[in-house]
Design an enzyme around this catalytic site. Structure first.
Site, PDB file in Angstrom:
ATOM      1  N   ARG A 195      34.060  55.515 -62.494  1.00 15.69           N
ATOM      2  CA  ARG A 195      34.892  55.716 -61.300  1.00 15.69           C
ATOM      3  C   ARG A 195      36.359  55.345 -61.546  1.00 15.69           C
ATOM      4  NH1 ARG A 195      32.440  52.579 -56.611  1.00 15.69           N
ATOM      5  NH2 ARG A 195      31.793  51.196 -58.276  1.00 15.69           N
ATOM      6  N   GLU A 245      23.164  43.866 -38.219  1.00 17.11           N
ATOM      7  CA  GLU A 245      22.940  44.434 -39.566  1.00 17.11           C
ATOM      8  C   GLU A 245      23.659  43.696 -40.699  1.00 17.11           C
ATOM      9  OE1 GLU A 245      23.311  48.757 -39.613  1.00 17.11           O
ATOM     10  OE2 GLU A 245      22.536  48.908 -37.578  1.00 17.11           O
ATOM     11  N   TRP A 248      19.550  61.309 -47.790  1.00 13.34           N
ATOM     12  CA  TRP A 248      20.564  60.550 -48.516  1.00 13.34           C
ATOM     13  C   TRP A 248      20.022  59.956 -49.811  1.00 13.34           C
ATOM     14  CZ3 TRP A 248      23.533  57.974 -43.793  1.00 13.34           C
ATOM     15  CH2 TRP A 248      24.377  58.949 -43.248  1.00 13.34           C
ATOM     16  N   HIS A 293      36.430  55.192 -35.594  1.00 12.14           N
ATOM     17  CA  HIS A 293      37.089  55.434 -36.880  1.00 12.14           C
ATOM     18  C   HIS A 293      38.554  55.020 -36.847  1.00 12.14           C
ATOM     19  CE1 HIS A 293      33.646  58.186 -36.657  1.00 12.14           C
ATOM     20  NE2 HIS A 293      33.490  57.838 -37.928  1.00 12.14           N
ATOM     21  N   SER A 325      25.663  48.091 -36.211  1.00 18.27           N
ATOM     22  CA  SER A 325      26.337  47.172 -37.128  1.00 18.27           C
ATOM     23  C   SER A 325      27.546  46.519 -36.475  1.00 18.27           C
ATOM     24  CB  SER A 325      26.748  47.908 -38.394  1.00 18.27           C
ATOM     25  OG  SER A 325      27.581  48.987 -38.076  1.00 18.27           O
ATOM     26  N   GLU A 374      21.940  67.325 -42.214  1.00 17.36           N
ATOM     27  CA  GLU A 374      22.264  67.631 -43.602  1.00 17.36           C
ATOM     28  C   GLU A 374      21.195  68.403 -44.347  1.00 17.36           C
ATOM     29  OE1 GLU A 374      23.947  64.115 -45.614  1.00 17.36           O
ATOM     30  OE2 GLU A 374      25.002  64.028 -43.699  1.00 17.36           O
ATOM     31  N   LEU A 399      38.889  57.259 -61.603  1.00 17.45           N
ATOM     32  CA  LEU A 399      39.845  57.936 -60.725  1.00 17.45           C
ATOM     33  C   LEU A 399      39.985  57.182 -59.404  1.00 17.45           C
ATOM     34  CD1 LEU A 399      41.768  60.307 -60.499  1.00 17.45           C
ATOM     35  CD2 LEU A 399      39.960  61.631 -59.428  1.00 17.45           C
ATOM     36  N   CYS A 450      32.828  57.259 -53.100  1.00 25.31           N
ATOM     37  CA  CYS A 450      31.637  57.725 -53.795  1.00 25.31           C
ATOM     38  C   CYS A 450      30.406  57.099 -53.156  1.00 25.31           C
ATOM     39  CB  CYS A 450      31.692  57.299 -55.260  1.00 25.31           C
ATOM     40  SG  CYS A 450      33.139  57.929 -56.126  1.00 25.31           S
TER      41      CYS A 450
HETATM   42  N1  GLN Z   1      22.969  51.638 -37.096  1.00 21.31           N
HETATM   43  C1  GLN Z   1      23.958  52.124 -37.991  1.00 21.31           C
HETATM   44  C2  GLN Z   1      25.226  51.325 -37.829  1.00 21.31           C
HETATM   45  O1  GLN Z   1      25.556  50.948 -36.758  1.00 21.31           O
HETATM   46  C3  GLN Z   1      24.242  53.586 -37.777  1.00 21.31           C
HETATM   47  C4  GLN Z   1      25.205  54.120 -38.798  1.00 21.31           C
HETATM   48  C5  GLN Z   1      25.428  55.611 -38.755  1.00 21.31           C
HETATM   49  O2  GLN Z   1      25.213  56.244 -37.781  1.00 21.31           O
HETATM   50  N2  GLN Z   1      25.884  56.189 -39.826  1.00 21.31           N
HETATM   51  O3  GLN Z   1      25.961  51.083 -38.755  1.00 21.31           O
END
Ligand code: GLN
Ligand code: ZN
Length: 744
Positions: free
Chosen positions: A16, A471, A548, A683, A420, A592, A18, A503
């Site tokens: 990794r 979490e 995943w 985000h 989380s 996905e 880069l 990544c």
């Molecule tokens: N339970 C996960 C969290 O809160 C859900 C994450 C997700 O949706 N990608 O982090």
């Protein structure tokens, strides 16, 4: 004799390099010159690897400082105004501004949108077209890389995304196809520039030929390639398709004015014979037989038997390759220290796939008796359908809802979070120390308990209604379960680019999956012991764990999915028995695995939904099952979401302006279960105002009946700081209270 080549190689570097160089440059820690050197070294070593393995051509143009689609946008002058107002400055800096959302002044602006590249976990930056889009050509980067490869003694085969696929990927105009006449001259000019460099072959990627295309798009191919053919002189075009069968587009692909066509024989082995029939007398057929999307060794003997008759027929017009770019595979198995020798013997990363191609080339030279075995089509039909039959919860939602209401006594508009809580620097440090054996197991567990206690304390003060444990024990929502389930193997260096410098390291499903012991019960029970409010148990769903991970190739994906579902069902029942009465099963990756072709959807959804439902098929009516998803376009999978039949679904929606909710409301039967549309975007570091949230909630309440409405953020909060989370959630809880009392 068959020739060997690849469609593209990973650009992250074997360790990794880069990523590290990019991030150091963005932080301002290193000069640009240093970053440029790292890039040049990665390209040099990638080309050398191809040439050392014995490939006949070396692929150039697959390198990108962030994303190959963005390379094309800059090459064709597709730059939204917000990025170009003011001083343009250095070209690479401008490139990073588009990717990361900065105006030339350095001010933050909306970054280019990012979305998944077909059905992979790679994200590209969506081209933003404007009405009256004018294209221009600035190909210096690509030309320079071609010269660079040639100077190193390689026979360079540049790769570009084809014009139709490039337009298909973009947004911003109603009919992107109308931009084609303006774009083609740029491609034509580019091809003639490449011809001037002495290039013989150019690979033009048109993966959209594997999609259900509207007729106007299909018919545009002919004239477009006619025009490119005229411009490209002696240059040969290799049209590359991948990820999906070509079906009704197969004939079209081979009839275009191109000197060769590449097909993905891993995804569509059943099309090989038809493709051979359609290959023109002078055309090259490139067959992708080494899987670019997975980490298992190829069955070279099988391909030897299958391809031998084709070599006899096509001679050196048969090319062998990987199914798609190796961008989607980890780089080099030789850098793995965590895996055993036996495990490694079964695997091939990108570097090993080069060797496989060279080996296959040798095998095809050998004079073996050609026993043509018809390539097996692994079929789409799901072998576990029967086992999934009837594994539903006993009562329907409408029967469960009153029982749950009675048990939980939640207020109108109950507030909750997605799972989380902030993964603080301290937590990361403790995790690292634990991994390196610098602190004892006991100290580590104590620390995790302290994190959980703190999360519960904060949620109680905030006044949330349904709490989570936060979490803290999880580094990653799939890895955590993969590490505890039997049947998974975790790599040390199996990184694959997800976007930009990011990544991921998917676990490998190596065998049958089972659950040796409970995985989350201790943490959830501990959290529940600290409060009188309900604490949600938190699991990652079977489809997400499957999608995943690197899947097995010897059994159908649905079989592994059901194995995971069985393990999770045991976990769900253990949680229920331990008194955890609300359990969330996250499925953010449900979408996905959806096949690119519509014809495969029914089958996929039947087993994917079936496996999700299986995980909660035996819980009591009074146990409330939640699920969570985070992407904003649900229209295509609405039916599947409804049939998951979770009591509550929390979904990302803050960025999608209620469009998404209308999708729920517009169903003729309405969406019968409860729903928690994210009320703010996690985000962004911005703290949402209380008034803004009240407003939003009221708008939502016009679309979703309030009795079935939950209040929560868009997604988990692990990437945020406690300062942001504290203020945001406080505003959220207060907004919910305000709307609640107004409604009362
Ligand atoms: N339970 C996960 C969290 O809160 C859900 C994450 C997700 O949706 N990608 O982090
Ligand atoms: Zn999410």
């Amino acid at each position: 004799m068959a020739q060997a080549h690849i469609l593209g190689y990973p650009r992250i570097g074997a360790n990794r390099e880069l990523k590290k160089a990019q991030e150091a440059y963005w932080r301002g820690d290193t000069p640009q010159q240093q970053l440029l050197q790292v890039g040049a070294e990665i390209r040099r070593s990638n080309w050398q690897a191809q040439s050392d393995a014995g490939l006949d051509l070396v692929t150039v143009g697959d390198f990108a400082w962030y994303d190959q689609v963005l390379n094309h946008s800059l090459m064709f002058g597709v730059v939204a105004d917000r990025f170009s107002e003011g001083a343009a400055g250095n070209k690479l800096d401008q490139y990073f501004r588009l990717a990361r959302g900065r105006a030339p002044s350095g001010q933050p602006v909306a970054a280019s949108a990012m979305t998944k590249w077909f059905d992979t976990n790679y994200h590209y930056l969506v081209p933003e077209f404007s009405a009256g889009q004018v294209f221009s050509l600035d190909s210096e980067w690509l030309l320079e890389e071609v010269r660079e490869a040639q100077a190193q003694g390689h026979k360079a085969k540049p790769v570009v995304i084809g014009p139709l696929t490039y337009l298909w990927l973009g947004r911003g105009v109603d009919n992107a196809l109308s931009l084609l006449p303006g774009l083609l001259p740029c491609y034509a000019k580019l091809l003639s520039q490449l011809a001037d460099l002495g290039v013989e072959w150019v690979q033009v990627d048109e993966p959209i030929l594997g999609l259900d295309l509207p007729d106007e798009w299909r018919s545009a191919f002919n004239s477009a390639y006619e025009e490119l053919r005229t411009a490209s002189g002696n240059l040969n075009l290799l049209l590359a398709t991948y990820f999906s069968p070509l079906r009704e587009n197969l004939n079209l692909a081979f009839s275009l004015s191109v000197e060769g066509v590449h097909i993905d024989c891993v995804r569509a082995p059943e099309e090989l014979n038809t493709a051979v029939k359609h290959t023109g007398e002078k055309q090259v057929l490139s067959v992708g037989v080494v899987n670019g999307r997975n980490i298992w060794r190829a069955d070279l003997e099988k391909w030897q038997r299958t391809l031998k008759p084709l070599v006899e027929k096509l001679g050196d017009r048969l090319w062998i390759s990987a199914s798609c770019s190796l961008l989607h595979s980890p780089v080099d198995l030789n850098t793995e220290v965590t895996l055993s020798v036996e495990q490694k013997q079964k695997l091939a990363y990108s570097r090993q796939k080069l060797t496989e191609l060279a080996q296959l080339q040798q095998l095809l030279k050998q004079n073996i008796s050609a026993v043509a075995d018809n390539p097996k089509h692994d079929g789409q039909s799901c072998p576990v359908a029967e086992q999934l039959q009837g594994t539903w919860r006993g009562q329907r939602y409408l029967e469960r809802a009153p029982v749950q209401a009675e048990r939980w006594q939640l207020p109108l508009l109950p507030t909750t979070t997605i799972g989380s809580f902030p993964q603080t620097d301290l937590l990361r440090k403790v995790r690292r120390q634990h991994r390196n054996g610098e602190i004892s197991e006991g100290d580590y567990l104590d620390h995790l308990r302290a994190e959980i206690a703190e999360a519960i304390r904060r949620q109680e003060i905030l006044g949330l209604d349904v709490l989570v444990h936060g979490e803290a024990e999880r580094n990653d929502m799939v890895e955590y379960f993969g590490e505890q389930l039997d049947g998974f193997v975790h790599t040390g260096n199996g990184w694959v680019q997800s976007y930009g410098s990011r990544c991921v390291k998917p676990p490998i499903i190596f065998g049958d999956i089972s659950r040796p012991q409970a995985m989350t019960v201790e943490w959830s029970s501990y959290a529940q012991s600290l409060t009188n409010k309900p604490v949600k148990g938190m699991l990652t769903g079977p489809v997400t764990i499957l999608n995943w991970s690197f899947p097995r190739e010897d059994i159908h994906r649905s079989e592994s999915c059901l194995q995971i579902a069985k393990a999770l069902r045991e976990e769900v029942l253990d949680l229920e028995a331990a008194g955890i009465g609300i359990i969330q099963i996250d499925e953010p990756a449900l979408r996905e695995g959806v096949p690119l072709r519509k014809s495969g959807h029914t089958d996929y959804f039947s087993w994917a939904v079936g496996c999700f439902r299986y995980t909660c098929s035996e819980v009591k009516a009074e146990t409330q099952i939640h699920t969570h998803m985070c992407y904003s376009n649900f229209n295509a999978i609405m039916d599947a979401i409804v049939s998951l039949d979770a009591d509550v679904i929390t979904i990302e929606s803050a960025r999608s302006d209620l469009r998404l909710l209308t999708a729920f409301a517009d169903r003729s039967d309405g969406y019968p279960n409860e729903i928690g549309p994210g009320v703010y975007d996690i985000h962004s570091p911005n703290v949402p105002e209380r008034a803004e949230l009240v407003d939003r909630l009221k708008k939502i309440a016009e679309v979703v009946p309030v009795e079935r409405l939950w209040v929560n953020p868009d997604c988990g909060l692990k990437t945020r700081s406690w300062a942001e989370v504290g203020s945001s959630l406080l505003n959220m809880v207060e907004a919910a209270r305000a709307v609640r009392s107004e409604l009362a």
